[in-house]
Scaffold this motif. Structure first.
Motif, PDB file in Angstrom:
ATOM      1  N   ILE A 156       0.817  -1.204   0.000  1.00 11.28           N
ATOM      2  CA  ILE A 156       0.000   0.000   0.000  1.00 11.28           C
ATOM      3  C   ILE A 156       0.859   1.266   0.000  1.00 11.28           C
ATOM      4  O   ILE A 156       2.020   1.258   0.418  1.00 11.28           O
ATOM      5  CB  ILE A 156      -0.986   0.020   1.194  1.00 11.28           C
ATOM      6  CG1 ILE A 156      -0.256   0.023   2.535  1.00 11.28           C
ATOM      7  CG2 ILE A 156      -1.904  -1.183   1.127  1.00 11.28           C
ATOM      8  CD1 ILE A 156      -1.187   0.086   3.717  1.00 11.28           C
ATOM      9  N   THR A 157       0.262   2.331  -0.471  1.00 10.45           N
ATOM     10  CA  THR A 157       0.950   3.612  -0.615  1.00 10.45           C
ATOM     11  C   THR A 157       0.873   4.429   0.674  1.00 10.45           C
ATOM     12  O   THR A 157       0.119   4.097   1.598  1.00 10.45           O
ATOM     13  CB  THR A 157       0.312   4.426  -1.750  1.00 10.45           C
ATOM     14  OG1 THR A 157      -1.050   4.764  -1.377  1.00 10.45           O
ATOM     15  CG2 THR A 157       0.280   3.634  -3.051  1.00 10.45           C
ATOM     16  N   ASP A 158       1.637   5.548   0.710  1.00 15.49           N
ATOM     17  CA  ASP A 158       1.583   6.441   1.858  1.00 15.49           C
ATOM     18  C   ASP A 158       0.176   7.010   2.036  1.00 15.49           C
ATOM     19  O   ASP A 158      -0.308   7.161   3.163  1.00 15.49           O
ATOM     20  CB  ASP A 158       2.574   7.592   1.677  1.00 15.49           C
ATOM     21  CG  ASP A 158       4.020   7.138   1.759  1.00 15.49           C
ATOM     22  OD1 ASP A 158       4.270   6.066   2.343  1.00 15.49           O
ATOM     23  OD2 ASP A 158       4.896   7.859   1.244  1.00 15.49           O
ATOM     24  N   GLU A 159      -0.470   7.318   0.912  1.00 15.45           N
ATOM     25  CA  GLU A 159      -1.829   7.856   0.971  1.00 15.45           C
ATOM     26  C   GLU A 159      -2.798   6.839   1.560  1.00 15.45           C
ATOM     27  O   GLU A 159      -3.688   7.181   2.353  1.00 15.45           O
ATOM     28  CB  GLU A 159      -2.296   8.265  -0.429  1.00 15.45           C
ATOM     29  CG  GLU A 159      -1.585   9.484  -1.011  1.00 15.45           C
ATOM     30  CD  GLU A 159      -0.154   9.188  -1.458  1.00 15.45           C
ATOM     31  OE1 GLU A 159       0.186   7.984  -1.660  1.00 15.45           O
ATOM     32  OE2 GLU A 159       0.626  10.141  -1.592  1.00 15.45           O
ATOM     33  N   LEU A 182       0.505  -4.230  10.244  1.00 14.20           N
ATOM     34  CA  LEU A 182       1.292  -4.254   9.011  1.00 14.20           C
ATOM     35  C   LEU A 182       2.774  -4.052   9.315  1.00 14.20           C
ATOM     36  O   LEU A 182       3.141  -3.213  10.126  1.00 14.20           O
ATOM     37  CB  LEU A 182       0.823  -3.126   8.075  1.00 14.20           C
ATOM     38  CG  LEU A 182       1.655  -2.880   6.802  1.00 14.20           C
ATOM     39  CD1 LEU A 182       1.520  -4.057   5.840  1.00 14.20           C
ATOM     40  CD2 LEU A 182       1.232  -1.586   6.118  1.00 14.20           C
ATOM     41  N   ARG A 183       3.600  -4.879   8.675  1.00 11.41           N
ATOM     42  CA  ARG A 183       5.025  -4.569   8.549  1.00 11.41           C
ATOM     43  C   ARG A 183       5.267  -4.297   7.076  1.00 11.41           C
ATOM     44  O   ARG A 183       5.118  -5.176   6.241  1.00 11.41           O
ATOM     45  CB  ARG A 183       5.922  -5.707   9.046  1.00 11.41           C
ATOM     46  CG  ARG A 183       7.419  -5.332   8.950  1.00 11.41           C
ATOM     47  CD  ARG A 183       8.297  -6.310   9.714  1.00 11.41           C
ATOM     48  NE  ARG A 183       8.233  -7.629   9.144  1.00 11.41           N
ATOM     49  CZ  ARG A 183       8.954  -8.025   8.087  1.00 11.41           C
ATOM     50  NH1 ARG A 183       9.764  -7.191   7.476  1.00 11.41           N
ATOM     51  NH2 ARG A 183       8.838  -9.254   7.642  1.00 11.41           N
ATOM     52  N   ARG A 184       5.623  -3.096   6.787  1.00 12.06           N
ATOM     53  CA  ARG A 184       5.681  -2.636   5.408  1.00 12.06           C
ATOM     54  C   ARG A 184       7.022  -2.989   4.773  1.00 12.06           C
ATOM     55  O   ARG A 184       8.086  -2.610   5.263  1.00 12.06           O
ATOM     56  CB  ARG A 184       5.468  -1.123   5.378  1.00 12.06           C
ATOM     57  CG  ARG A 184       5.104  -0.562   4.022  1.00 12.06           C
ATOM     58  CD  ARG A 184       4.838   0.918   4.160  1.00 12.06           C
ATOM     59  NE  ARG A 184       4.402   1.512   2.919  1.00 12.06           N
ATOM     60  CZ  ARG A 184       4.331   2.815   2.715  1.00 12.06           C
ATOM     61  NH1 ARG A 184       4.656   3.651   3.708  1.00 12.06           N
ATOM     62  NH2 ARG A 184       3.943   3.294   1.564  1.00 12.06           N
ATOM     63  N   GLN A 185       6.969  -3.727   3.684  1.00  9.98           N
ATOM     64  CA  GLN A 185       8.177  -4.108   2.950  1.00  9.98           C
ATOM     65  C   GLN A 185       7.812  -4.262   1.473  1.00  9.98           C
ATOM     66  O   GLN A 185       6.792  -4.851   1.139  1.00  9.98           O
ATOM     67  CB  GLN A 185       8.759  -5.417   3.494  1.00  9.98           C
ATOM     68  CG  GLN A 185      10.030  -5.880   2.804  1.00  9.98           C
ATOM     69  CD  GLN A 185      10.789  -6.915   3.594  1.00  9.98           C
ATOM     70  OE1 GLN A 185      11.439  -6.611   4.581  1.00  9.98           O
ATOM     71  NE2 GLN A 185      10.702  -8.169   3.174  1.00  9.98           N
ATOM     72  N   SER A 186       8.649  -3.728   0.608  1.00 10.32           N
ATOM     73  CA  SER A 186       8.368  -3.744  -0.825  1.00 10.32           C
ATOM     74  C   SER A 186       8.444  -5.156  -1.394  1.00 10.32           C
ATOM     75  O   SER A 186       9.111  -6.037  -0.843  1.00 10.32           O
ATOM     76  CB  SER A 186       9.349  -2.842  -1.575  1.00 10.32           C
ATOM     77  OG  SER A 186      10.654  -3.412  -1.560  1.00 10.32           O
ATOM     78  N   THR A 187       7.782  -5.361  -2.514  1.00 17.78           N
ATOM     79  CA  THR A 187       7.841  -6.653  -3.201  1.00 17.78           C
ATOM     80  C   THR A 187       9.274  -6.988  -3.581  1.00 17.78           C
ATOM     81  O   THR A 187       9.692  -8.150  -3.504  1.00 17.78           O
ATOM     82  CB  THR A 187       6.955  -6.627  -4.455  1.00 17.78           C
ATOM     83  OG1 THR A 187       5.613  -6.287  -4.074  1.00 17.78           O
ATOM     84  CG2 THR A 187       6.941  -7.974  -5.154  1.00 17.78           C
ATOM     85  N   TYR A 188      10.045  -5.994  -3.990  1.00 13.22           N
ATOM     86  CA  TYR A 188      11.458  -6.203  -4.343  1.00 13.22           C
ATOM     87  C   TYR A 188      12.230  -6.774  -3.162  1.00 13.22           C
ATOM     88  O   TYR A 188      13.018  -7.719  -3.313  1.00 13.22           O
ATOM     89  CB  TYR A 188      12.070  -4.879  -4.802  1.00 13.22           C
ATOM     90  CG  TYR A 188      13.554  -4.964  -5.073  1.00 13.22           C
ATOM     91  CD1 TYR A 188      14.056  -5.589  -6.218  1.00 13.22           C
ATOM     92  CD2 TYR A 188      14.473  -4.411  -4.166  1.00 13.22           C
ATOM     93  CE1 TYR A 188      15.421  -5.672  -6.461  1.00 13.22           C
ATOM     94  CE2 TYR A 188      15.835  -4.486  -4.403  1.00 13.22           C
ATOM     95  CZ  TYR A 188      16.304  -5.117  -5.552  1.00 13.22           C
ATOM     96  OH  TYR A 188      17.658  -5.193  -5.782  1.00 13.22           O
ATOM     97  N   LYS A 189      12.010  -6.220  -1.965  1.00 14.35           N
ATOM     98  CA  LYS A 189      12.698  -6.706  -0.774  1.00 14.35           C
ATOM     99  C   LYS A 189      12.277  -8.131  -0.424  1.00 14.35           C
ATOM    100  O   LYS A 189      13.098  -8.955  -0.012  1.00 14.35           O
ATOM    101  CB  LYS A 189      12.424  -5.773   0.410  1.00 14.35           C
ATOM    102  CG  LYS A 189      13.138  -4.437   0.332  1.00 14.35           C
ATOM    103  CD  LYS A 189      14.628  -4.587   0.536  1.00 14.35           C
ATOM    104  CE  LYS A 189      15.309  -3.239   0.672  1.00 14.35           C
ATOM    105  NZ  LYS A 189      16.781  -3.374   0.858  1.00 14.35           N
ATOM    106  N   TRP A 190      10.981  -8.429  -0.580  1.00 13.71           N
ATOM    107  CA  TRP A 190      10.520  -9.796  -0.326  1.00 13.71           C
ATOM    108  C   TRP A 190      11.189 -10.758  -1.301  1.00 13.71           C
ATOM    109  O   TRP A 190      11.626 -11.850  -0.910  1.00 13.71           O
ATOM    110  CB  TRP A 190       8.998  -9.886  -0.462  1.00 13.71           C
ATOM    111  CG  TRP A 190       8.247  -9.337   0.700  1.00 13.71           C
ATOM    112  CD1 TRP A 190       7.448  -8.224   0.723  1.00 13.71           C
ATOM    113  CD2 TRP A 190       8.207  -9.854   2.037  1.00 13.71           C
ATOM    114  NE1 TRP A 190       6.919  -8.020   1.975  1.00 13.71           N
ATOM    115  CE2 TRP A 190       7.367  -9.004   2.799  1.00 13.71           C
ATOM    116  CE3 TRP A 190       8.800 -10.947   2.662  1.00 13.71           C
ATOM    117  CZ2 TRP A 190       7.110  -9.229   4.153  1.00 13.71           C
ATOM    118  CZ3 TRP A 190       8.537 -11.176   4.012  1.00 13.71           C
ATOM    119  CH2 TRP A 190       7.705 -10.329   4.742  1.00 13.71           C
ATOM    120  N   ARG A 191      11.277 -10.387  -2.576  1.00 16.39           N
ATOM    121  CA  ARG A 191      11.940 -11.231  -3.567  1.00 16.39           C
ATOM    122  C   ARG A 191      13.383 -11.521  -3.151  1.00 16.39           C
ATOM    123  O   ARG A 191      13.846 -12.672  -3.198  1.00 16.39           O
ATOM    124  CB  ARG A 191      11.934 -10.552  -4.939  1.00 16.39           C
ATOM    125  CG  ARG A 191      10.629 -10.656  -5.706  1.00 16.39           C
ATOM    126  CD  ARG A 191      10.774 -10.004  -7.080  1.00 16.39           C
ATOM    127  NE  ARG A 191       9.609 -10.191  -7.898  1.00 16.39           N
ATOM    128  CZ  ARG A 191       9.395 -11.250  -8.676  1.00 16.39           C
ATOM    129  NH1 ARG A 191      10.294 -12.224  -8.717  1.00 16.39           N
ATOM    130  NH2 ARG A 191       8.293 -11.349  -9.396  1.00 16.39           N
TER     131      ARG A 191
END
Length: 234
Positions: A156-159, A182-191
């Protein structure tokens, strides 16, 4: 962490609203993309663990494909597990077991004792150190070349963070009404994290009718000789 501990009470409340259903003659479905990926997983996984199973929906759907010899669902929510047991009994899922517990339950279990593991909406709603421990232990429990199906909430976005009323309280952790959500982590980081010990067989994004955004779904195959990996690597 009080925000993390409070999540069990939240889910006990949510699961208390679930009604038992007779699934005779019913084909369980979620969303076509998800269903197709789960079927691939089920066809190659005879002995399955669903970690953080909630009300057991995914494990019931997996069993419904007809390939499963044994399935175990585990969750910290006693209300969710009680519901799972009643559903399994009502619908004659004799090959399924459900129990209350967390990752410590598996300390004495042998390496590679499951050939498929489901982790849906778990890893991105716990602190990083907890996620590291869960993923390390689940990887140990999975046989070489076994499959792990990991579903994550939308990125999800900041908005959207503001719109949903989530408040940041520590690093990448967000809470709502004192509960970690939520623990926010980008899809790139998960990959990057998954590719240390797994081959990414599929990556899919799909919508739920009741949720905004695109859910993220990874179908992973365990690489050989990964039981001794360090999940705390950066």
């Amino acid at each position: 962490m009080k925000e993390y501990d409070a999540s069990t009470a939240l889910w006990n409340s949510v699961y208390s609203e679930c009604k038992l259903e007779d699934l005779t003659g019913e084909r369980l479905e979620v969303e076509p993309t998800f269903d197709a990926c789960l079927k691939i997983f089920a066809q190659n996984s005879k002995r399955v663990l669903d970690y953080g199973c909630g009300t057991g929906d995914i494990l019931f759907q997996c069993a419904g494909f007809g390939y499963l010899n044994y399935g175990m669902g585990i969750d910290k929510s006693e209300v969710g597990i009680e519901y799972c047991k009643k559903m399994a009994n009502l619908n004659h899922y004799r090959q399924l077991d459900f129990l209350i517990g967390d990752i410590s339950y598996f300390d004495q279990m042998e390496d590679g004792c499951f050939d498929g593991i489901i982790v849906s909406n778990v890893l991105d709603i716990v602190p990083k150190d907890v996620e590291n421990n869960i993923l390390k232990e689940l990887t140990r429990l999975l046989r070489e070349d076994g499959l792990m199906l990991i579903k994550l909430n939308p990125d999800i976005t900041d908005e959207e963070i503001k719109e949903y009323g989530l408040k940041r309280f520590q690093n990448d952790l967000y809470e709502e009404d004192g509960v970690l959500r939520l623990r926010r982590q980008s899809t790139y980081k998960w990959r990057q994290e998954f590719e240390k010990n797994f081959i990414i067989e599929r990556y899919l994004e799909f919508p739920y009718p009741w949720q905004e955004g695109m859910n993220r779904l990874f179908l992973l195959k365990k690489k050989a000789d990964n039981n001794s990996m360090d999940m705390n690597e950066k």
